[in-house]
Design a protein around this motif. Structure first.
Motif, PDB file in Angstrom:
ATOM      1  N   HIS A  46      -8.965  -0.395   6.231  1.00  0.00           N
ATOM      2  CA  HIS A  46     -10.140   0.024   5.346  1.00  0.00           C
ATOM      3  C   HIS A  46     -11.411   0.286   5.291  1.00  0.00           C
ATOM      4  O   HIS A  46     -12.476  -0.423   6.050  1.00  0.00           O
ATOM      5  N   MET A  50      -5.573   5.468   2.013  1.00  0.00           N
ATOM      6  CA  MET A  50      -4.484   3.987   1.593  1.00  0.00           C
ATOM      7  C   MET A  50      -5.062   3.671  -0.548  1.00  0.00           C
ATOM      8  O   MET A  50      -5.942   3.899  -0.338  1.00  0.00           O
ATOM      9  N   HIS A  82       3.500   0.861   2.973  1.00  0.00           N
ATOM     10  CA  HIS A  82       3.609  -0.037   4.171  1.00  0.00           C
ATOM     11  C   HIS A  82       3.079  -1.485   3.479  1.00  0.00           C
ATOM     12  O   HIS A  82       2.675  -1.416   2.431  1.00  0.00           O
ATOM     13  N   HIS A 119       1.189  -1.761  -0.362  1.00  0.00           N
ATOM     14  CA  HIS A 119       0.587   0.122  -0.081  1.00  0.00           C
ATOM     15  C   HIS A 119       0.815   0.934  -0.437  1.00  0.00           C
ATOM     16  O   HIS A 119       1.967   0.749   0.358  1.00  0.00           O
ATOM     17  N   MET A 137       0.488  -3.752   4.205  1.00  0.00           N
ATOM     18  CA  MET A 137      -0.886  -4.080   4.735  1.00  0.00           C
ATOM     19  C   MET A 137      -0.974  -5.570   4.933  1.00  0.00           C
ATOM     20  O   MET A 137      -0.953  -6.489   4.204  1.00  0.00           O
ATOM     21  N   HIS A 172      -2.953   4.119  11.440  1.00  0.00           N
ATOM     22  CA  HIS A 172      -3.174   3.433  10.507  1.00  0.00           C
ATOM     23  C   HIS A 172      -4.530   2.774  10.095  1.00  0.00           C
ATOM     24  O   HIS A 172      -4.579   2.125  10.945  1.00  0.00           O
TER      25      HIS A 172
HETATM   26 CU   LIG Z   1      -2.816   0.169   3.743  1.00  0.00          CU
END
Ligand SMILES: [Cu+2]
Length: 151
Positions: A151, A83, A105, A72, A107, A148
């Motif tokens: 989703h 993201m 990152h 991501h 994910m 962070h």
């Molecule tokens: Cu992510």
């Protein structure tokens, strides 16, 4: 004496060859963000150093702790950082690429277990040349404001 001279000559002649031998991709400072029980997602961060003389890329990652592992990045869209899944993380020859909160990152989606601080998480990175890098990544707590969101 002659053999010593020959060895010296050989080592001088060989050393430039050793110098161009690829060091490959080395991972530094890897960690996985600790999450409270019940949180479905987390992410792994690290510094990837490409000691090779050719460009490389991370093209996939896997871990036994998550159902799905994706690469991501964050992109600004309409004033919001969102993201986005990407196909690859480019590793230019001789450069370091930092995966960090708010940026690139790895994910971890659909955690199969809680991630507790100081536990080790197995993570495997797959490179574009087909090679794999196996890592045991420690779980670390991130400070406030470094969140962070899932989703
Ligand atoms: Cu992510």
């Amino acid at each position: 004496m002659r053999s010593l001279l020959l060895m010296l000559l050989l080592s001088c002649w060989l050393s430039p060859l050793w110098a161009v031998q690829p060091d490959g991709v080395v991972v530094h400072e890897a960690y996985v963000r600790a999450v409270p029980p019940g949180q479905p997602n987390s992410a792994a961060f690290m510094v990837l150093e490409n000691g090779d003389a050719v460009d490389r890329a991370v093209v996939a990652a896997t871990s036994p702790v998550a159902e799905v592992v994706e690469l991501h990045t964050h992109r600004e869209e309409g004033g919001m950082m969102r993201m986005r899944r990407i196909e690859r993380i480019a590793l230019p020859a001789g450069e370091r690429v930092r995966l960090a909160p708010g940026g690139l990152h790895v994910m971890l989606i659909g955690l199969r277990q809680p991630l507790r601080v100081d536990e080790l998480v197995a993570l495997e990175l797959q490179l574009d040349d087909g090679s794999r890098i196996g890592l045991d990544v420690p779980v670390r707590a991130l400070g406030a404001g470094m969140g962070h969101q899932g989703h």
